[in-house]
Design an enzyme around this catalytic site. Structure first.
Site, PDB file in Angstrom:
ATOM      1  N   ARG A 159       0.871  -1.171   0.000  1.00 26.98           N
ATOM      2  CA  ARG A 159       0.000   0.000   0.000  1.00 26.98           C
ATOM      3  C   ARG A 159       0.907   1.219   0.000  1.00 26.98           C
ATOM      4  O   ARG A 159       2.024   1.176   0.516  1.00 26.98           O
ATOM      5  CB  ARG A 159      -0.907   0.010   1.232  1.00 26.98           C
ATOM      6  CG  ARG A 159      -1.834  -1.200   1.336  1.00 26.98           C
ATOM      7  CD  ARG A 159      -2.637  -1.154   2.636  1.00 26.98           C
ATOM      8  NE  ARG A 159      -3.579  -2.270   2.714  1.00 26.98           N
ATOM      9  CZ  ARG A 159      -3.309  -3.447   3.276  1.00 26.98           C
ATOM     10  NH1 ARG A 159      -2.109  -3.663   3.816  1.00 26.98           N
ATOM     11  NH2 ARG A 159      -4.221  -4.403   3.305  1.00 26.98           N
ATOM     12  N   LYS A 182      -2.373  -3.132   7.776  1.00 23.61           N
ATOM     13  CA  LYS A 182      -3.622  -2.765   8.434  1.00 23.61           C
ATOM     14  C   LYS A 182      -3.901  -3.700   9.599  1.00 23.61           C
ATOM     15  O   LYS A 182      -3.651  -4.901   9.514  1.00 23.61           O
ATOM     16  CB  LYS A 182      -4.778  -2.820   7.438  1.00 23.61           C
ATOM     17  CG  LYS A 182      -4.810  -1.664   6.455  1.00 23.61           C
ATOM     18  CD  LYS A 182      -6.058  -1.720   5.598  1.00 23.61           C
ATOM     19  CE  LYS A 182      -6.153  -0.529   4.666  1.00 23.61           C
ATOM     20  NZ  LYS A 182      -7.383  -0.579   3.829  1.00 23.61           N
ATOM     21  N   HIS A 250      -2.107   2.869  -6.100  1.00 24.42           N
ATOM     22  CA  HIS A 250      -2.771   1.624  -5.708  1.00 24.42           C
ATOM     23  C   HIS A 250      -2.928   0.675  -6.891  1.00 24.42           C
ATOM     24  O   HIS A 250      -2.970  -0.550  -6.704  1.00 24.42           O
ATOM     25  CB  HIS A 250      -4.132   1.913  -5.084  1.00 24.42           C
ATOM     26  CG  HIS A 250      -4.736   0.722  -4.407  1.00 24.42           C
ATOM     27  ND1 HIS A 250      -4.226   0.212  -3.226  1.00 24.42           N
ATOM     28  CD2 HIS A 250      -5.775  -0.078  -4.743  1.00 24.42           C
ATOM     29  CE1 HIS A 250      -4.934  -0.845  -2.866  1.00 24.42           C
ATOM     30  NE2 HIS A 250      -5.881  -1.044  -3.770  1.00 24.42           N
ATOM     31  N   ARG A 253      -0.120  -1.775  -6.907  1.00 22.46           N
ATOM     32  CA  ARG A 253      -0.300  -2.862  -5.935  1.00 22.46           C
ATOM     33  C   ARG A 253      -1.262  -3.905  -6.502  1.00 22.46           C
ATOM     34  O   ARG A 253      -1.020  -5.112  -6.393  1.00 22.46           O
ATOM     35  CB  ARG A 253      -0.829  -2.290  -4.619  1.00 22.46           C
ATOM     36  CG  ARG A 253      -1.316  -3.331  -3.606  1.00 22.46           C
ATOM     37  CD  ARG A 253      -1.712  -2.635  -2.302  1.00 22.46           C
ATOM     38  NE  ARG A 253      -2.663  -3.395  -1.520  1.00 22.46           N
ATOM     39  CZ  ARG A 253      -2.345  -4.345  -0.643  1.00 22.46           C
ATOM     40  NH1 ARG A 253      -1.078  -4.672  -0.454  1.00 22.46           N
ATOM     41  NH2 ARG A 253      -3.280  -4.968   0.050  1.00 22.46           N
ATOM     42  N   HIS A 276      -4.164  -9.105   2.976  1.00 24.25           N
ATOM     43  CA  HIS A 276      -5.592  -8.798   2.993  1.00 24.25           C
ATOM     44  C   HIS A 276      -6.225  -9.202   4.315  1.00 24.25           C
ATOM     45  O   HIS A 276      -5.698 -10.034   5.053  1.00 24.25           O
ATOM     46  CB  HIS A 276      -6.302  -9.513   1.843  1.00 24.25           C
ATOM     47  CG  HIS A 276      -6.178  -8.802   0.539  1.00 24.25           C
ATOM     48  ND1 HIS A 276      -6.352  -9.418  -0.675  1.00 24.25           N
ATOM     49  CD2 HIS A 276      -5.889  -7.505   0.248  1.00 24.25           C
ATOM     50  CE1 HIS A 276      -6.183  -8.536  -1.650  1.00 24.25           C
ATOM     51  NE2 HIS A 276      -5.905  -7.381  -1.109  1.00 24.25           N
ATOM     52  N   TYR A 285      -6.335 -22.589   8.101  1.00 20.84           N
ATOM     53  CA  TYR A 285      -6.446 -23.826   7.337  1.00 20.84           C
ATOM     54  C   TYR A 285      -5.165 -24.213   6.615  1.00 20.84           C
ATOM     55  O   TYR A 285      -5.011 -25.348   6.181  1.00 20.84           O
ATOM     56  CB  TYR A 285      -7.589 -23.699   6.320  1.00 20.84           C
ATOM     57  CG  TYR A 285      -8.915 -23.399   6.976  1.00 20.84           C
ATOM     58  CD1 TYR A 285      -9.394 -22.095   7.031  1.00 20.84           C
ATOM     59  CD2 TYR A 285      -9.664 -24.406   7.565  1.00 20.84           C
ATOM     60  CE1 TYR A 285     -10.602 -21.812   7.652  1.00 20.84           C
ATOM     61  CE2 TYR A 285     -10.878 -24.127   8.180  1.00 20.84           C
ATOM     62  CZ  TYR A 285     -11.339 -22.825   8.217  1.00 20.84           C
ATOM     63  OH  TYR A 285     -12.530 -22.547   8.833  1.00 20.84           O
TER      64      TYR A 285
END
Length: 305
Positions: A159, A182, A250, A253, A276, A285
């Protein structure tokens, strides 16, 4: 049709937008068209000349009917939201000019706009951008800064806020870069030698001395570079070389992810590289090792050499 007093108010509102709010002529024209559409619907709805009293006493049913009509006429969610915003703007102006009391219209929420993913650039457009972003301007270190930053965003899928937070401490590991994204989520991304070497070259001519924990990308006067400044550089690049209008920081990215996918990387590895929100769910998993990420990265990435 409109009462003459309303026509005069609209003229005053337009002058207010231009002189007091510094709106462009094109914006005022768009606002005027939205308001005209609303008042024409009010005229149809009431089957009589629209007066100041109609403006003051308009109810939620009329407004919602107008919004529904725009939707039926295939206005986009963005256009419908702008139309409602225009009418609210007009009513806000009326509060100041004719002392209209706080109106029910302000309680109506705008429709949600569809969230569109940014478009990926072609590999050719990326390479053109990387080749030419250093090719204009008259301050060498600024040109090299722009190229190093753009390469970093594309080569690591960062980002813009993450890239602008890179410090010398990030450069100490020759193989990986550790990013806190984030939600304070940490992810590890392999360093591409091409990107790292370019950043080292940039730091070699940067005219400002930095502590190890200071962001390395600086503005012309030595302060931390702001996203808006870099985006202005990209706007210049688009105009000079006729690159796609959707080219933004962006979009590089997003192109990082799209190109990895095109070259054979799997979605789960890309999710880890991008950091993400769904990453935490994915990790329950599957535990993808750093070595596997490096292998995927080195095998799939188009500018790895």
């Amino acid at each position: 049709m409109l009462d003459i007093s309303i026509q005069e108010l609209i003229k005053q509102w337009q002058k207010y937008l231009i002189l007091q709010r510094n709106y462009s002529n094109n914006t005022v024209i768009a606002y005027n068209n939205d308001l005209k559409h609303f008042l024409e619907f009010m005229n149809y709805y009431n089957s009589e000349l629209v007066t100041i009293n109609h403006i003051k006493t308009v109810d939620i049913r009329l407004i919602r009917s107008w919004l529904a009509k725009r939707k039926y006429e295939n206005f986009t969610a963005s256009s419908i939201a702008r139309g409602l915003s225009t009418v609210k703007n007009f009513y806000k102006f009326l509060e100041k000019t004719i002392l209209l009391n706080s109106h029910i219209i302000f309680s109506i929420k705008s429709p949600k706009k569809a969230k569109l993913l940014p478009k990926a650039l072609s590999v050719d457009d990326v390479l053109i951008s990387l080749e030419h972003i250093e090719g204009y301007g008259n301050v060498k270190w600024v040109e090299l800064r722009n190229k190093a930053l753009l390469v970093l965003i594309y080569a690591a899928g960062l980002r813009i806020s993450e890239a602008l937070s890179i410090t010398k401490l990030h450069l100490q590991n020759l193989e990986f870069i550790k990013i806190i994204g984030k939600g304070s989520k940490e992810r590890i991304i392999p360093w591409l030698p091409f990107a790292r070497n370019l950043i080292t070259k940039y730091l070699g001519i940067l005219p400002y001395k930095l502590d190890e924990n200071e962001p390395i990308f600086r503005g012309k006067h030595g302060k931390k570079l702001q996203p808006s400044v870099f985006n202005r550089e990209l706007i210049k690049l688009k105009r000079v070389y006729g690159l796609p209008e959707y080219l933004t920081a962006h979009s590089f990215r997003h192109s990082f992810a799209s190109h990895l996918l095109e070259y054979g990387a799997d979605l789960r590895s890309i999710q880890e590289l991008l950091g993400h929100k769904s990453l935490s769910t994915t990790q329950k998993y599957t535990q993808t090792s750093i070595k596997h990420l490096e292998a995927v990265y080195n095998t799939a990435y188009p500018i790895k050499k």
